[in-house]
Structures are given as C-alpha cells and as structure tokens.
Design an enzyme around this catalytic site. Structure first.
Site, PDB file in Angstrom:
ATOM      1  N   ASP A  70       0.891  -1.152   0.000  1.00  0.00           N
ATOM      2  CA  ASP A  70       0.000   0.000   0.000  1.00  0.00           C
ATOM      3  C   ASP A  70       0.931   1.204   0.000  1.00  0.00           C
ATOM      4  O   ASP A  70       1.621   1.453   1.005  1.00  0.00           O
ATOM      5  CB  ASP A  70      -0.899  -0.002   1.239  1.00  0.00           C
ATOM      6  CG  ASP A  70      -1.908   1.141   1.207  1.00  0.00           C
ATOM      7  OD1 ASP A  70      -1.634   2.161   0.545  1.00  0.00           O
ATOM      8  OD2 ASP A  70      -2.969   1.006   1.839  1.00  0.00           O
ATOM      9  N   SER A 150       0.315  13.199 -15.391  1.00  0.00           N
ATOM     10  CA  SER A 150      -0.880  13.175 -16.248  1.00  0.00           C
ATOM     11  C   SER A 150      -0.884  14.454 -17.065  1.00  0.00           C
ATOM     12  O   SER A 150      -0.203  15.421 -16.701  1.00  0.00           O
ATOM     13  CB  SER A 150      -2.133  13.132 -15.359  1.00  0.00           C
ATOM     14  OG  SER A 150      -3.299  13.379 -16.116  1.00  0.00           O
ATOM     15  N   TYR A 163      -6.953  15.970  -7.896  1.00  0.00           N
ATOM     16  CA  TYR A 163      -6.185  15.047  -8.749  1.00  0.00           C
ATOM     17  C   TYR A 163      -5.149  15.840  -9.537  1.00  0.00           C
ATOM     18  O   TYR A 163      -3.964  15.498  -9.563  1.00  0.00           O
ATOM     19  CB  TYR A 163      -7.129  14.295  -9.689  1.00  0.00           C
ATOM     20  CG  TYR A 163      -6.419  13.368 -10.659  1.00  0.00           C
ATOM     21  CD1 TYR A 163      -5.949  12.129 -10.248  1.00  0.00           C
ATOM     22  CD2 TYR A 163      -6.226  13.727 -11.992  1.00  0.00           C
ATOM     23  CE1 TYR A 163      -5.293  11.274 -11.129  1.00  0.00           C
ATOM     24  CE2 TYR A 163      -5.586  12.884 -12.887  1.00  0.00           C
ATOM     25  CZ  TYR A 163      -5.119  11.660 -12.449  1.00  0.00           C
ATOM     26  OH  TYR A 163      -4.471  10.822 -13.329  1.00  0.00           O
ATOM     27  N   LYS A 167      -1.083  15.704  -9.430  1.00  0.00           N
ATOM     28  CA  LYS A 167      -0.240  15.361 -10.580  1.00  0.00           C
ATOM     29  C   LYS A 167       0.727  16.495 -10.940  1.00  0.00           C
ATOM     30  O   LYS A 167       1.815  16.251 -11.463  1.00  0.00           O
ATOM     31  CB  LYS A 167      -1.123  14.971 -11.775  1.00  0.00           C
ATOM     32  CG  LYS A 167      -1.919  13.677 -11.557  1.00  0.00           C
ATOM     33  CD  LYS A 167      -1.011  12.483 -11.262  1.00  0.00           C
ATOM     34  CE  LYS A 167      -1.757  11.161 -11.193  1.00  0.00           C
ATOM     35  NZ  LYS A 167      -0.894  10.020 -10.859  1.00  0.00           N
TER      36      LYS A 167
HETATM   37  P1  NAD Z   1      -6.269   1.931 -12.650  1.00  0.00           P
HETATM   38  O1  NAD Z   1      -7.293   2.439 -11.711  1.00  0.00           O
HETATM   39  O2  NAD Z   1      -6.684   1.060 -13.782  1.00  0.00           O
HETATM   40  O3  NAD Z   1      -5.127   1.150 -11.832  1.00  0.00           O
HETATM   41  C1  NAD Z   1      -4.550   1.703 -10.684  1.00  0.00           C
HETATM   42  C2  NAD Z   1      -3.849   0.613  -9.897  1.00  0.00           C
HETATM   43  O4  NAD Z   1      -3.281   1.230  -8.723  1.00  0.00           O
HETATM   44  C3  NAD Z   1      -4.807  -0.481  -9.402  1.00  0.00           C
HETATM   45  O5  NAD Z   1      -4.268  -1.756  -9.680  1.00  0.00           O
HETATM   46  C4  NAD Z   1      -4.909  -0.220  -7.910  1.00  0.00           C
HETATM   47  O6  NAD Z   1      -5.134  -1.395  -7.135  1.00  0.00           O
HETATM   48  C5  NAD Z   1      -3.543   0.392  -7.611  1.00  0.00           C
HETATM   49  N1  NAD Z   1      -3.557   1.167  -6.376  1.00  0.00           N
HETATM   50  C6  NAD Z   1      -4.489   2.073  -5.961  1.00  0.00           C
HETATM   51  N2  NAD Z   1      -4.196   2.519  -4.731  1.00  0.00           N
HETATM   52  C7  NAD Z   1      -3.049   1.892  -4.355  1.00  0.00           C
HETATM   53  C8  NAD Z   1      -2.247   1.932  -3.179  1.00  0.00           C
HETATM   54  N3  NAD Z   1      -2.588   2.703  -2.141  1.00  0.00           N
HETATM   55  N4  NAD Z   1      -1.132   1.170  -3.135  1.00  0.00           N
HETATM   56  C9  NAD Z   1      -0.804   0.363  -4.178  1.00  0.00           C
HETATM   57  N5  NAD Z   1      -1.521   0.281  -5.312  1.00  0.00           N
HETATM   58  C10 NAD Z   1      -2.631   1.037  -5.394  1.00  0.00           C
HETATM   59  O7  NAD Z   1      -5.495   3.240 -13.174  1.00  0.00           O
HETATM   60  P2  NAD Z   1      -4.650   3.483 -14.511  1.00  0.00           P
HETATM   61  O8  NAD Z   1      -5.543   4.140 -15.494  1.00  0.00           O
HETATM   62  O9  NAD Z   1      -3.898   2.259 -14.897  1.00  0.00           O
HETATM   63  O10 NAD Z   1      -3.649   4.610 -13.983  1.00  0.00           O
HETATM   64  C11 NAD Z   1      -2.318   4.343 -13.564  1.00  0.00           C
HETATM   65  C12 NAD Z   1      -1.625   5.671 -13.291  1.00  0.00           C
HETATM   66  O11 NAD Z   1      -1.660   6.495 -14.460  1.00  0.00           O
HETATM   67  C13 NAD Z   1      -2.299   6.484 -12.176  1.00  0.00           C
HETATM   68  O12 NAD Z   1      -1.321   7.145 -11.402  1.00  0.00           O
HETATM   69  C14 NAD Z   1      -3.127   7.503 -12.952  1.00  0.00           C
HETATM   70  O13 NAD Z   1      -3.378   8.664 -12.215  1.00  0.00           O
HETATM   71  C15 NAD Z   1      -2.237   7.752 -14.148  1.00  0.00           C
HETATM   72  N6  NAD Z   1      -2.969   8.256 -15.308  1.00  0.00           N
HETATM   73  C16 NAD Z   1      -3.976   7.545 -15.890  1.00  0.00           C
HETATM   74  C17 NAD Z   1      -4.636   8.076 -16.994  1.00  0.00           C
HETATM   75  C18 NAD Z   1      -5.756   7.354 -17.689  1.00  0.00           C
HETATM   76  O14 NAD Z   1      -6.322   7.927 -18.637  1.00  0.00           O
HETATM   77  N7  NAD Z   1      -6.113   6.148 -17.329  1.00  0.00           N
HETATM   78  C19 NAD Z   1      -4.258   9.329 -17.497  1.00  0.00           C
HETATM   79  C20 NAD Z   1      -3.242  10.023 -16.865  1.00  0.00           C
HETATM   80  C21 NAD Z   1      -2.583   9.483 -15.780  1.00  0.00           C
END
Ligand code: NAD
Length: 267
Positions: A70, A150, A163, A167
């Site tokens: 975590d 992001s 958020y 970021k």
């Molecule tokens: P997602 O929600 O599909 O996956 C996130 C993962 O993080 C999950 O497996 C979750 O269990 C894990 N997680 C959450 N809290 C946690 C904690 N306290 N400790 C350990 N693990 C934890 O998200 P995603 O879309 O794959 O995004 C991944 C990263 O990319 C994030 O930081 C997100 O902000 C960033 N991001 C995503 C997007 C998008 O469009 N999806 C765009 C910009 C940035």
C-alpha cells in the site's frame, strides 16, 4: 503489443506499483519483454490480478515477483524494496505508477478525498522514490525513478481539482529529485498520459457521460473527437514510452515530463 520485442535479459530489476491492472500492468509486461525482471506491486486485495500479470511476465522469460504494497505506508514501501532485493537481487528501476482519480466537483471536495489523493498520488510517489533511491545509491551504479503524472498535471481539468494538484505535485517532486539525485547517476522522469482506456477512465466516462445525460462511452468518444490525432490511447502505448524512460536510450534524460496524449497536451 509487445509480441515483436525479442527479449534480451539485461540483469536489471524493475518495480512497478499499481501493476495489477491498467497502465501499470502494461508497463510491467513491457519491461519484462525489454529484458528486466519485474516486481508487480499492488494492494493485497489485487493479488489475483497481480499474479496473472506476473505469469504474463514469466511467459515473456522474465523472473517476476508479486509483492503486496500500500503505497500510502512508508513501512510497506520500505518492505517492498527490501523484499525485491531479497527475491530478485537489486533495484534498477522504480515506476511509481499507483494512483487514483475520483471525479468530484471543486466545491464538493471533502477532506477525505483530499487526503486520499495526497496520500496515494504524492506521498506514495515520495516513499517509492526515497526507498528505491536509497537502494540504488547503495548499489552504486545509478538507476531510474519514473512516476505517473498526467496531462492533468500540466493543465487543470474540471472535477479533477485535487487530482490535478496531485499530478502537478508529482512533476515538482520529480524535478527536485532529478536535481538532487543526478550525482548518483539516478535519472528522474514522469510520464503524462492523456486519455487511456483503463478502469480509471471507465469511471470518469460514466461520470461525465452521466452528467451530460448521454450514454456510457460518450465522454470517451468526445475526448477522442477533440484530440489532434482523433483517438484516445491504450495502456500499451503508454508503456512504450515508459520503456524508453527505463531503457538505455534515455540515459541523459532527467527531470523531464513526457506527454503521451496525441498532442492533446503540448509540453
Ligand atoms: P487503474 O485504476 O486502472 O489502476 C490503478 C492501480 O493502482 C490499481 O491496480 C490499484 O489497485 C492500484 N492502487 C491504488 N491505490 C493503491 C495503493 N494505495 N497502493 C498500491 N496500489 C494502489 O489506473 P490506470 O488508469 O492504470 O492509472 C495508472 C496511473 O496512471 C495512475 O497514477 C493515474 O493517475 C495515471 N494516469 C492515468 C490516466 C488514464 O487515462 N487512465 C491518465 C493520466 C494518468
């Protein structure tokens, strides 16, 4: 996605947080194909999905370990790095990918939401960078610290106030780390995805489409239509850029933020 990459083991070990699904899973898989041994680090509750990702990495020829973490807990993150060294020998790359992005109106944002975003999106990155850097300094031959920012880390978006702030902060933290840790041969960079079709955006789409009284998928379609390249992206495309930041061709890139957004955000 990565099927054409011929794996050559590089003797290096990468930890990817939030790797049980989405962008993190794609990064772990891509780095496994690149030649890294990988640690799939995610919440204990995501163990089954993390194990499936590890199997994919092993099928690519990598050694893979599932280590629950975590990222809100400094103790957990320290234990993650220690267990990685114990199981796989060293740490060369830390991808601090874990993050959350709940949409909420500016005026409705509660202290609880602020704390969650701060603890996971910022403090989590700080703990990961610190713990990995300490190990890299001990090893004495540099390393790569990489974090998820992001396009919302470069421009504010509605309903993503905290958020976005988190970021932006990731980029600030990353730049400071780059300034301080370069002397150890450690590079520090962020990747800044645009709209990536993962569970996170499924949630955002439901929220924005619902608000507009439109069917699910409408917000994602609107994002694609407004993008200079007329499409959104997927996790594998983000992983391709992280592969560059983790690999030999970015050895002198540090303090950078790489947008993977089809030009939606230009930086
Ligand atoms: P997602 O929600 O599909 O996956 C996130 C993962 O993080 C999950 O497996 C979750 O269990 C894990 N997680 C959450 N809290 C946690 C904690 N306290 N400790 C350990 N693990 C934890 O998200 P995603 O879309 O794959 O995004 C991944 C990263 O990319 C994030 O930081 C997100 O902000 C960033 N991001 C995503 C997007 C998008 O469009 N999806 C765009 C910009 C940035």
């Amino acid at each position: 996605m990565t099927g054409n990459v011929t794996r050559k083991p590089n003797g290096k070990v990468a930890i990817v947080t939030g790797a049980a699904q989405g962008i993190g899973a794609a990064i772990a898989t891509r780095l496994a194909h690149d030649g890294f041994d990988v640690v799939i680090a995610d919440l204990k509750s995501a163990d089954a999905k993390a194990t499936a990702v590890a199997k994919t990495c092993e099928a690519a020829g990598a050694r893979a370990a599932v280590i629950p973490v975590d990222v809100r807990s400094e103790e957990d993150v320290g234990a993650l790095v220690a267990a990685t060294v114990e199981q796989l020998g060293r740490v060369d790359v830390m991808v601090a990918n874990a993050g959350i992005g709940p949409p909420v109106d500016f005026l409705e944002t509660t202290t609880r939401t602020m704390n969650d975003l701060w603890e996971i999106n910022i403090r989590g990155v700080m703990y990961c960078y610190q713990a990995a850097a300490r190990q890299m300094i001990k090893q004495g031959d540099g390393g790569r610290l990489i974090a998820a920012s992001s396009i919302a880390g470069l421009t504010g978006f509605p309903q993503l106030g905290m958020y976005s702030a988190s970021k932006f902060a990731v980029r600030g933290l990353n730049q400071c780390a780059a300034a301080e840790l370069g002397k150890y041969g450690i590079t520090c960079n962020t990747y800044n995805p645009g709209v990536v079709q993962t569970d996170m955006w499924t949630g955002l789409d439901k929220f924005y489409s619902g608000r507009a009284g439109a069917p699910d998928g409408s917000a994602l379609a609107a994002q694609a239509a407004a993008n200079p390249m007329r499409r959104n992206t997927d996790a594998a495309e983000v992983a391709n850029s992280v592969s560059f930041l983790a690999g030999p061709n970015s050895a002198y890139v540090s303090g950078a933020s790489l947008c993977i957004s089809g030009g939606q955000q230009m930086h």
